[in-house]
Design an enzyme around this catalytic site. Structure first.
Site, PDB file in Angstrom:
ATOM      1  N   ASN A   1      -1.757  -0.268   1.840  1.00 31.28           N
ATOM      2  CA  ASN A   1      -1.203  -1.538   1.381  1.00 31.28           C
ATOM      3  C   ASN A   1       0.122  -1.737   2.113  1.00 31.28           C
ATOM      4  O   ASN A   1       1.104  -1.084   1.799  1.00 31.28           O
ATOM      5  CB  ASN A   1      -0.996  -1.477  -0.139  1.00 31.28           C
ATOM      6  N   TRP A   2       0.101  -2.628   3.094  1.00 27.85           N
ATOM      7  CA  TRP A   2       1.305  -2.808   3.921  1.00 27.85           C
ATOM      8  C   TRP A   2       2.404  -3.563   3.178  1.00 27.85           C
ATOM      9  O   TRP A   2       3.530  -3.592   3.611  1.00 27.85           O
ATOM     10  CB  TRP A   2       0.952  -3.547   5.217  1.00 27.85           C
ATOM     11  N   LYS A   3       2.062  -4.234   2.093  1.00 17.63           N
ATOM     12  CA  LYS A   3       3.023  -5.071   1.350  1.00 17.63           C
ATOM     13  C   LYS A   3       3.664  -6.099   2.290  1.00 17.63           C
ATOM     14  O   LYS A   3       3.026  -6.519   3.254  1.00 17.63           O
ATOM     15  CB  LYS A   3       4.064  -4.199   0.655  1.00 17.63           C
TER      16      LYS A   3
ATOM     17  N   HIS B   1      -2.025  -5.769  -8.387  1.00 18.16           N
ATOM     18  CA  HIS B   1      -0.977  -4.802  -8.053  1.00 18.16           C
ATOM     19  C   HIS B   1       0.202  -5.001  -9.013  1.00 18.16           C
ATOM     20  O   HIS B   1       0.525  -6.134  -9.378  1.00 18.16           O
ATOM     21  CB  HIS B   1      -0.534  -4.990  -6.599  1.00 18.16           C
TER      22      HIS B   1
ATOM     23  N   GLU C   1       3.261  -4.998  -8.581  1.00 21.15           N
ATOM     24  CA  GLU C   1       4.324  -5.888  -8.087  1.00 21.15           C
ATOM     25  C   GLU C   1       3.943  -7.349  -8.322  1.00 21.15           C
ATOM     26  O   GLU C   1       4.804  -8.182  -8.613  1.00 21.15           O
ATOM     27  CB  GLU C   1       4.597  -5.596  -6.597  1.00 21.15           C
TER      28      GLU C   1
ATOM     29  N   GLU D   1      -2.535   3.195 -10.513  1.00 17.65           N
ATOM     30  CA  GLU D   1      -1.207   3.332  -9.926  1.00 17.65           C
ATOM     31  C   GLU D   1      -0.169   3.338 -11.043  1.00 17.65           C
ATOM     32  O   GLU D   1       0.251   2.262 -11.501  1.00 17.65           O
ATOM     33  CB  GLU D   1      -0.930   2.166  -8.972  1.00 17.65           C
TER      34      GLU D   1
ATOM     35  N   GLY E   1       6.492   3.865  -4.916  1.00 17.24           N
ATOM     36  CA  GLY E   1       7.688   3.722  -4.080  1.00 17.24           C
ATOM     37  C   GLY E   1       8.883   4.520  -4.572  1.00 17.24           C
ATOM     38  O   GLY E   1       9.997   4.333  -4.109  1.00 17.24           O
TER      39      GLY E   1
ATOM     40  N   SER F   1       3.315   7.038  -4.372  1.00 15.75           N
ATOM     41  CA  SER F   1       4.008   8.072  -3.591  1.00 15.75           C
ATOM     42  C   SER F   1       3.064   9.157  -3.072  1.00 15.75           C
ATOM     43  O   SER F   1       3.415  10.337  -3.033  1.00 15.75           O
ATOM     44  CB  SER F   1       5.156   8.686  -4.403  1.00 15.75           C
TER      45      SER F   1
ATOM     46  N   GLY G   1       1.014   3.047  -0.133  1.00 19.31           N
ATOM     47  CA  GLY G   1       2.007   2.038   0.240  1.00 19.31           C
ATOM     48  C   GLY G   1       2.828   2.509   1.426  1.00 19.31           C
ATOM     49  O   GLY G   1       2.410   2.405   2.581  1.00 19.31           O
ATOM     50  N   GLY G   2       3.994   3.070   1.138  1.00 22.84           N
ATOM     51  CA  GLY G   2       4.941   3.459   2.195  1.00 22.84           C
ATOM     52  C   GLY G   2       4.326   4.284   3.314  1.00 22.84           C
ATOM     53  O   GLY G   2       4.593   4.041   4.497  1.00 22.84           O
TER      54      GLY G   2
HETATM   55  C1  PEP Z   1       1.396   0.861  -3.759  1.00 23.25           C
HETATM   56  O1  PEP Z   1       2.283   0.036  -3.867  1.00 23.25           O
HETATM   57  O2  PEP Z   1       0.213   0.515  -3.868  1.00 23.25           O
HETATM   58  C2  PEP Z   1       1.772   2.246  -3.520  1.00 23.25           C
HETATM   59  C3  PEP Z   1       0.934   3.195  -3.834  1.00 23.25           C
HETATM   60  O3  PEP Z   1       3.024   2.463  -2.957  1.00 23.25           O
HETATM   61  P1  PEP Z   1       3.662   3.863  -2.513  1.00 23.25           P
HETATM   62  O4  PEP Z   1       2.590   4.680  -1.862  1.00 23.25           O
HETATM   63  O5  PEP Z   1       4.749   3.474  -1.569  1.00 23.25           O
HETATM   64  O6  PEP Z   1       4.174   4.506  -3.763  1.00 23.25           O
END
Ligand code: PEP
Length: 252
Positions: free
Chosen positions: A9-11, A96, A98, A168, A174, A214, A235-236
């Site tokens: 997920n590039w956001k 998601h 967010e 999640e 994050g 994470s 994500g990251g």
């Molecule tokens: C996400 O936002 O879907 C996610 C899993 O982010 P991260 O891996 O950065 O925690």
């Protein structure tokens, strides 16, 4: 056997040129070493059509990070499921945390989005998860159970077969704070039980449930080793080819 999946997920990261470079780097890396799981990248809307030209004919699936809850028309700035599909994308992330937290997406809105996405031939990566206060009050099952029931339980089993779930925990997204493999397993087993209760054992056995929060190359193998964890939503660590590939390699 249900699918093992690693989805990125590039956001709201990477401009178009940077996104194209990352997609090309990943394509190259996976061409050299075939992954042991399905690989999906979910990008901002503006990247989709261009990145589709890169991922077409490769092992990489492509998805959007959202779509509208309306079919078409005067909704300035929105992007419909049909428009996402027309770029060549096959997936869309919905629900998601967010989107729920910053854009007020309710269970009802997510139900509409899910129905439209499925009706337009997209597969849905549907996110669920509790916030820290809910975990601390030991209400995580109640919260996640309600998120599933309120947005997905009206689907048919056939529609559900095009849904991937992503657990999640919001406190792990994050933050660098990962759920333990045991916490992930407990919740994934609970989620599978909810699916069995509403859609039957076969649907529960077949649905892929990803962990997100994470996840990185150093912890992916342990989390993915749990029987009800079918991969990750990343994500990251999806923003660097080596990190994302490191997580994909956790399935080797
Ligand atoms: C996400 O936002 O879907 C996610 C899993 O982010 P991260 O891996 O950065 O925690």
């Amino acid at each position: 056997m249900r699918k093992k999946i690693v989805a990125g997920n590039w956001k709201m990261n990477l401009n178009l040129q940077e996104g194209v470079a990352l997609a090309n780097e990943l394509k190259e890396a996976l061409a050299q070493e075939k992954p042991n799981c399905d690989v999906i990248i979910c990008t901002p809307f503006i990247h989709l059509a261009t990145v589709a030209g890169i991922t077409e004919g490769t092992v990489i699936g492509l998805g959007a990070e959202n779509c509208a809850d309306k079919e078409k028309g005067a909704y300035t700035g929105e992007v419909s499921a049909a428009q996402v599909k027309s770029t060549g994308a096959q997936y869309v992330i919905l629900g998601h945390s967010e989107r729920r937290a910053y854009y007020g997406e309710t269970a009802e809105i997510l139900k509409e989005k899910t129905k439209l996405a499925l009706a337009n031939g997209l597969k849905v990566i549907f996110c669920i998860g509790e916030v820290l206060e809910e975990r601390e009050a030991n209400k995580q099952n109640e919260v996640v159970g309600a998120q599933l029931a309120d947005s997905l339980f009206d689907l048919t089993a056939e529609e559900l077969s095009n849904v991937i779930l992503a657990y999640e925990p919001v406190w792990a997204i994050g933050t660098g704070k990962t759920a333990t493999a045991e916490q992930a397993q407990d919740m994934h087993a609970f989620i599978r039980g909810c699916i069995a209760g509403n859609f039957g054992e076969q649907a529960a056995e077949e649905i892929s449930i990803l962990y997100g929060g994470s996840c990185k190359p150093s912890n992916a193998k342990e989390i993915f080793s749990k029987p009800d964890v079918d991969g990750g939503l990343i994500g990251g660590a999806a923003l660097k080819c080596a990190d994302f590939k490191g997580i994909i390699d956790a399935w080797n």
